[in-house]
Design a protein around this motif. Structure first.
Motif, PDB file in Angstrom:
ATOM      1  N   UNK A  94     -48.843 -19.812  21.299  1.00 13.29           N
ATOM      2  CA  UNK A  94     -48.024 -19.869  20.095  1.00 13.29           C
ATOM      3  C   UNK A  94     -47.072 -21.035  20.177  1.00 13.29           C
ATOM      4  N   UNK A  95     -46.943 -21.754  19.064  1.00 10.04           N
ATOM      5  CA  UNK A  95     -46.075 -22.929  19.057  1.00 10.04           C
ATOM      6  C   UNK A  95     -44.605 -22.528  19.138  1.00 10.04           C
ATOM      7  N   UNK A 155     -43.004 -12.520  23.541  1.00  7.41           N
ATOM      8  CA  UNK A 155     -43.927 -12.851  24.619  1.00  7.41           C
ATOM      9  C   UNK A 155     -44.098 -11.707  25.598  1.00  7.41           C
ATOM     10  N   UNK A 156     -42.992 -11.013  25.918  1.00  5.22           N
ATOM     11  CA  UNK A 156     -43.060  -9.860  26.806  1.00  5.22           C
ATOM     12  C   UNK A 156     -43.993  -8.795  26.242  1.00  5.22           C
ATOM     13  N   UNK A 206     -42.055 -18.697  27.331  1.00  2.00           N
ATOM     14  CA  UNK A 206     -42.933 -17.553  27.579  1.00  2.00           C
ATOM     15  C   UNK A 206     -43.821 -17.781  28.793  1.00  2.00           C
ATOM     16  N   UNK A 207     -44.218 -19.017  29.076  1.00  7.12           N
ATOM     17  CA  UNK A 207     -45.030 -19.221  30.275  1.00  7.12           C
ATOM     18  C   UNK A 207     -44.204 -18.962  31.538  1.00  7.12           C
ATOM     19  N   UNK A 208     -42.900 -19.257  31.485  1.00  5.79           N
ATOM     20  CA  UNK A 208     -42.022 -18.868  32.599  1.00  5.79           C
ATOM     21  C   UNK A 208     -42.007 -17.345  32.742  1.00  5.79           C
ATOM     22  N   UNK A 209     -41.886 -16.655  31.616  1.00  9.23           N
ATOM     23  CA  UNK A 209     -41.833 -15.191  31.628  1.00  9.23           C
ATOM     24  C   UNK A 209     -43.089 -14.595  32.255  1.00  9.23           C
ATOM     25  N   UNK A 210     -44.258 -15.127  31.908  1.00 14.17           N
ATOM     26  CA  UNK A 210     -45.509 -14.613  32.477  1.00 14.17           C
ATOM     27  C   UNK A 210     -45.527 -14.802  33.993  1.00 14.17           C
ATOM     28  N   UNK A 232     -39.366 -23.337  20.129  1.00 14.92           N
ATOM     29  CA  UNK A 232     -40.594 -24.099  20.370  1.00 14.92           C
ATOM     30  C   UNK A 232     -41.009 -23.966  21.833  1.00 14.92           C
ATOM     31  N   UNK A 233     -42.309 -23.757  22.029  1.00 10.30           N
ATOM     32  CA  UNK A 233     -42.841 -23.590  23.374  1.00 10.30           C
ATOM     33  C   UNK A 233     -43.463 -24.897  23.861  1.00 10.30           C
TER      34      UNK A 233
END
Length: 791
Positions: free
Chosen positions: A421-422, A429-430, A596-600, A628-629
């Motif tokens: 997702x942009x 994200x969680x 969100x990639x940090x969160x994952x 923005x991601x």
């Protein structure tokens, strides 16, 4: 149900003449009272007071539970039972474990000293014989309700290796602990979840820390418990008083005791036989049979009669405990006397009172213990040592396995897939990450269990629940779906469900997470708990969160939404100090991911960390604000930096004079501010801090290592900031208290200006609030300019 089948009069083997089980229990009761009193006395009067402070202890509170705990541990409890002991009765537990050979004498000798038995029972400090830590009153009591729920969760899913009796969750509670509101929150939650095999033994000594408890307080306790589905058993009178009630004048004596105010009864206990005689003659002297009752007893015998309450009468206690045949939750209201058997029994000031050396010497002589034999297990008892040792070896609790093998580790994927997702919020994200976990078959997803205090959907657990269901002891269909009412949320309840829904009570959430996080140790079932709540309400349950961490419970806590970024909700729903809680809470590692990639990456690490020896719990502070991601593929080195606390999104160039360090959702403003200063400082850096706590802990550890002689020790924070020249200026910013990151300036002695939130928020939109509280790009640029001018 586990327990002893023999009657109290059954003979026990060993040397010397035969002794009944009751003889052994009564002898051990005396020894438990002595040892608990002596270890407190020795710590306060015999151990050198190098700092001049009173060591403390609670001899009176121990005395009121000596009979009840002797009966439980030496007769009733089985290997599968788990107990939360009243905090102030910790010395009684230490004495019992010592007699069972499960606590060394040195631990008692060093009571409340470094390396000795703890002031209050502690899982982590006293060892595996303590099931639940206690200390903050009321929490250990309520914990047993949630432990029962977790025990049944594991058993109904076939995760627990034990196929024997389920074991009872037992709380030994002081009556004043029922003043704590969390106890009643837990009672209601237990009723909703239909908990089984829970015992609460209330030490009703009618005294609190400051005074005697008002009579009215317990007037409705019976009805309260019954309304919650509990079986209530009151142990008010011992066999001596019950016998007296059968004689002439006995009914009048019973009525007098029933109507006697708690304060008067306690005062007469302290006054002793002469006081009882004077008062009873005044109030009942003309009643037929009372004169004979009084004249037929000397002062000692009369005092023994009038203080023969149910909670101190071994036969009465055993009859009550052994008489429970169902798995319904059971409350025992055991009438006791605070300080029973000690010289200050009944006195309203006895809570923290200590026997003087002269009183202790008299007490020692009355117990038949010679000087130097104070810690001898069987000194002064009238039952032969061999008989008592044989008895102790036979009690069911002695069969409990000590420190069994740890629950097997659940394999966690090397990386969890970050949703695409942009623009996205970390909260969204969680939810999407957990939804993908729920799709996958296998053990990992099957061991995840979620919980939330009535904010399941609004913390983005909805997709997980739709796929994995809600846990309940019995199946309940979703009425809305059965009636074909359109709804996005599927709320089907069954034993297969993997979400535990709670009412709006944050204390209950943290106590449930504590029980879930100890399921491997308590029940042999490894679970991976995730709890969600609104971030500002962490403070509401902070005592219970600290309690969970203190006993090394392992779980993932998700606080969302957080900060001013929940803009329209106003100050009541905007958190400020939670980043400081995260950085300061022992046993928990806090993260605030920006992307969100940090969160994952962090979630995958957290699921491994909560299972590791020496690991702990994890706290993720998330936001509802979409940003923005970055379009990127994380390398192993990137992921390593993320879980260690931070990375350079834009590394500083040679000779850089400025850098921004940001945490969480304000990364968007930091990126904008960074772009605006590049014209003046092309080498300016942008540091993303994913965990201020991990950076701080690593820096402190490296500093200690260097002080200890390891000159090469270097922390992740030092490695990051070494990329900046010594004269560079640093601005830190997050949507939380600025002290969370202000310490970064001390790592390499950079000049720092810290931005954040120090006041209660208000309603507004994000641009207005970020501008008002100095979090927007303009504020960051201005802070950088100020840093250059001021230093």
């Amino acid at each position: 149900m586990s327990g002893i089948a023999q009657s109290p009069g059954a003979a026990v083997g060993g040397d010397g003449p035969g002794a009944s089980r009751l003889d052994c229990l009564c002898a051990l009761e005396r020894k438990v009272l002595w040892l608990s009193s002596w270890m407190i006395h020795a710590a306060n009067h015999l151990r050198p007071a190098r700092d001049g402070l009173k060591v403390g202890g609670h001899q009176a509170s121990c005395a009121s539970l000596a009979t009840l705990m002797t009966a439980l541990y030496f007769d009733v409890l089985g290997p599968a039972d788990r107990v939360a002991v009243k905090p102030h009765a910790g010395p009684v537990l230490h004495a019992i474990l010592y007699l069972l050979g499960r606590r060394p004498r040195a631990a008692l000798e060093r009571f409340r000293g470094l390396g000795g038995a703890q002031a209050y029972p502690s899982r982590t400090k006293d060892g595996g014989e303590v099931d639940f830590s206690t200390g903050s009153v009321g929490l250990g009591v309520a914990m047993t309700i949630f432990a029962s729920l977790v025990r049944d969760y594991a058993r109904l899913k076939g995760l627990s290796p034990d196929d024997g009796p389920p074991g009872r969750m037992v709380a030994l509670a002081g009556d004043a602990e029922l003043d704590e509101g969390n106890v009643f929150e837990a009672l209601l939650e237990g009723w909703k979840h239909d908990v089984r095999d829970v015992w609460w033994v209330i030490d009703y000594n009618r005294q609190s820390l400051d005074s005697v408890v008002e009579d009215r307080l317990f007037a409705r306790i019976d009805g309260l418990f019954r309304s919650m589905g509990w079986d209530v058993r009151t142990l008010k009178y011992g066999r001596l008083l019950r016998g007296a009630f059968e004689r002439p004048g006995g009914e009048a004596l019973r009525r007098w005791i029933d109507n006697c105010p708690n304060s008067l009864y306690s005062a007469l206990v302290y006054r002793g036989g002469a006081g009882w005689r004077e008062r009873l003659r005044r109030d009942l002297g003309s009643t037929r049979g009372i004169a004979e009752l009084l004249d037929g007893r000397d002062d000692d015998a009369l005092h023994a009669l009038m203080t023969n309450l149910g909670g101190h009468d071994m036969e009465t206690v055993l009859e009550a405990f052994r008489g429970v045949a169902s798995d319904a939750p059971t409350c025992f209201i055991a009438y006791t006397i605070k300080g029973k058997g000690l010289p200050f029994a009944g006195h309203k000031d006895n809570h923290a009172g200590l026997m003087s050396p002269e009183q202790m010497d008299a007490f020692r002589r009355s117990q038949g213990i010679a000087p130097g034999e104070e810690y001898e297990p069987f000194a002064g008892l009238d039952v032969p040592p061999g008989t008592l040792r044989a008895f102790l070896d036979s009690v069911p609790f002695a069969a409990r396995t000590r420190g069994g093998p740890p629950a097997a580790t659940v394999a966690v994927p090397a990386a969890l897939e970050a949703p695409e997702g942009a623009r996205m919020s970390t909260q969204e994200g969680f939810g999407r990450i957990l939804s993908e976990v729920a799709r996958a078959p296998g053990e990992f997803a099957g061991r995840v269990v979620t919980a939330s205090p009535d904010v399941t959907v609004s913390t983005n657990l909805g997709p997980w629940v739709n796929r994995r269901g809600v846990f309940g002891r019995s199946r309940r269909a979703d009425a809305f779906r059965e009636e074909a009412v359109a709804t996005a949320q599927k709320w089907e309840v069954s034993p297969a469900g993997q979400h535990i829904e709670l009412g709006i009570a944050e204390n209950n959430l943290f106590l449930l997470l504590a029980a879930l996080g100890l399921s491997g140790d308590l029940f042999g079932a490894r679970l991976l708990p995730v709890g969600t709540l609104y971030d500002p309400f962490i403070s509401r349950g902070l005592d219970a969160l600290n309690y969970a961490c203190y006993q090394d419970a392992r779980f993932v806590l998700v606080g969302t939404p957080s900060g001013l970024s929940l803009a329209p909700e106003g100050g009541a729903h905007q958190s400020v100090i939670t980043p400081l809680i995260g950085i300061g809470q022992p046993g928990m590692t806090a993260f605030e991911p920006a992307f969100v990639d940090e969160l994952a990456t962090i979630l995958a690490w957290a699921f491994r960390h909560i299972q590791e020896p020496g690991g702990g719990s994890a706290y993720l502070r998330l936001s509802t604000r979409p940003i923005a991601q970055p379009a990127r593929e994380l390398s192993d080195a990137d992921r390593d930096a993320i879980v260690h606390g931070g990375y350079w999104l834009v590394p500083p160039g040679p000779g850089a004079g400025l850098a921004i360090a940001c945490a969480g959702v304000v990364a968007a403003e930091a990126i904008e501010a960074h772009a605006r200063i590049l014209e003046d400082d092309p080498g300016a850096g942008l540091l993303i801090v994913t965990s201020g706590g991990r950076l701080h802990a690593g820096w402190r550890a490296a500093s200690r290592a260097r002080a200890g002689g390891d000159a090469a020790a270097r922390s992740h924070a030092e490695g990051l900031l070494s990329a900046l020249p010594p004269d560079a200026r640093l601005v830190t910013v997050l949507d939380g208290h600025p002290a969370t990151l202000s310490w970064l300036g001390a790592v390499a002695r950079h000049r720092v200006v810290s931005l954040g939130v120090e006041d209660f928020g208000q309603s507004g939109d994000i641009p207005d609030l970020y501008r008002a509280y100095g979090l927007d790009a303009d504020a960051i640029v201005a802070a950088l300019a100020r840093a250059c001018l001021e230093y």
